[in-house]
Enzyme design. Structure first.
Site, PDB file in Angstrom:
ATOM      1  CE  LYS A  66      -7.433  -5.976   8.356  1.00 17.00           C
ATOM      2  NZ  LYS A  66      -6.315  -5.794   7.269  1.00 17.00           N
ATOM      3  NE  ARG A  76      -2.941  -8.119  12.379  1.00 19.21           N
ATOM      4  CZ  ARG A  76      -3.393  -6.945  12.176  1.00 19.21           C
ATOM      5  NH1 ARG A  76      -4.399  -6.865  12.529  1.00 19.21           N
ATOM      6  NH2 ARG A  76      -2.453  -6.173  11.802  1.00 19.21           N
ATOM      7  NE  ARG A 123      -3.274   2.671   5.009  1.00 19.50           N
ATOM      8  CZ  ARG A 123      -3.336   1.429   5.953  1.00 19.50           C
ATOM      9  NH1 ARG A 123      -4.534   1.038   6.148  1.00 19.50           N
ATOM     10  NH2 ARG A 123      -2.313   0.692   6.063  1.00 19.50           N
ATOM     11  NE  ARG A 169      -0.882   2.199   9.507  1.00 24.32           N
ATOM     12  CZ  ARG A 169      -1.847   0.982   9.557  1.00 24.32           C
ATOM     13  NH1 ARG A 169      -3.264   1.330   9.243  1.00 24.32           N
ATOM     14  NH2 ARG A 169      -1.230   0.055   9.603  1.00 24.32           N
ATOM     15  NE  ARG A 228       1.619  -3.540   7.935  1.00 24.66           N
ATOM     16  CZ  ARG A 228       0.848  -2.314   7.403  1.00 24.66           C
ATOM     17  NH1 ARG A 228       1.463  -1.374   6.851  1.00 24.66           N
ATOM     18  NH2 ARG A 228      -0.307  -2.128   7.214  1.00 24.66           N
TER      19      ARG A 228
END
Ligand code: AP5
Length: 208
Positions: free
Chosen positions: A13, A88, A127, A155, A166
């Site tokens: 996203k 969300r 990432r 992260r 998640r």
């Protein structure tokens, strides 16, 4: 153009959002980024957020809703916005409907980036981001320049273990937004498997 981007963690996203906001000259409102900035500054709210994000759980609706309400009131949203990672939950979607109604605005499209869970682990664990520019890379699919590699950070919630939670949160609490926006005839499904460039083309075709 008033847009929402939804999709599972690591779907891409944020990556696609950059191209969209540049093309339409609208701000990207990423609740994840706002939450991480508060955590970094260790504000009282940030300390509270951390308890949830570290475990991969969603932050309570009430806290996120008020962040978004404040942000939508800023001048740069007059021309539109791209909400990335909000809403969300159905409760957040209903709160957003109310915020937009009060401002006389409406949504144009809700983009759903569809990526199977099996691909997300690799996207998430590879990432890395540049703390100086905010630029997000992927070690394999969007490799960073050699000279900045040592300053990149990962992260805290980008581990396989936290991703499981998640994803649980996504399927239980966020996926119900799909029928919610389908009913409102706003949902646009985008196949999220393929190269970053291919997906960008699909996004722009959808928005044409
Ligand atoms: P948030 O920051 O919103 O995380 P997320 O939704 O889990 O999404 P990500 O940022 O992980 O992924 P992305 O889809 O943007 O992927 P990206 O483009 O980086 O939220 C974090 C936490 O904050 C939540 O867990 C929650 O606790 C809290 N929170 C936030 N908003 C909230 C809300 N509204 N309510 C309650 N709590 C909230 O891509 C991922 C990687 O893949 C990158 O390395 C990228 O380079 C790579 N990549 C992208 N596209 C491709 C491709 N096509 N092929 C290969 N690699 C690709």
């Amino acid at each position: 153009m008033n847009l929402i981007f939804i999709g599972p963690p690591g779907a891409g996203k944020g990556t696609q959002a950059t191209a969209i906001i540049n093309k339409f000259n609208i701000p990207q409102i990423s609740t994840g980024d706002v939450i991480r900035a508060a955590i970094k500054d260790q504000t009282p709210l940030g300390k509270k957020f951390q308890e949830y994000t570290n475990k991969g759980e969603l932050v309570p609706d009430k806290l996120v809703n008020s962040l978004v309400e404040d942000r939508l009131g800023k001048k740069d949203c007059a021309n539109g916005f791209l909400l990335d990672g909000f809403p969300r939950t159905v409760n957040q979607a209903e709160a957003l409907d109310e915020m937009l109604k009060n401002r006389g605005h409406q949504l144009d499209h809700v983009l759903l980036l569809e990526v199977p869970d099996s691909l997300l682990i690799e996207r998430i664990t590879g990432r890395r981001s540049d703390p100086e520019t905010g630029q997000v890379y992927h070690l394999k699919y969007n490799p960073p320049p050699e000279n900045i590699k040592t300053r990149l950070i990962q992260r805290k919630d980008d581990t396989e273990e936290v991703l499981k939670e998640r994803l649980r949160e996504y399927h239980n609490k966020t996926a119900p937004l799909i029928p919610y926006y389908e009913k409102a005839q706003l949902l646009r499904r985008i196949e999220g498997v393929g190269s970053i460039d291919d997906i960008q083309k699909r996004v722009f075709e959808t928005l044409r």
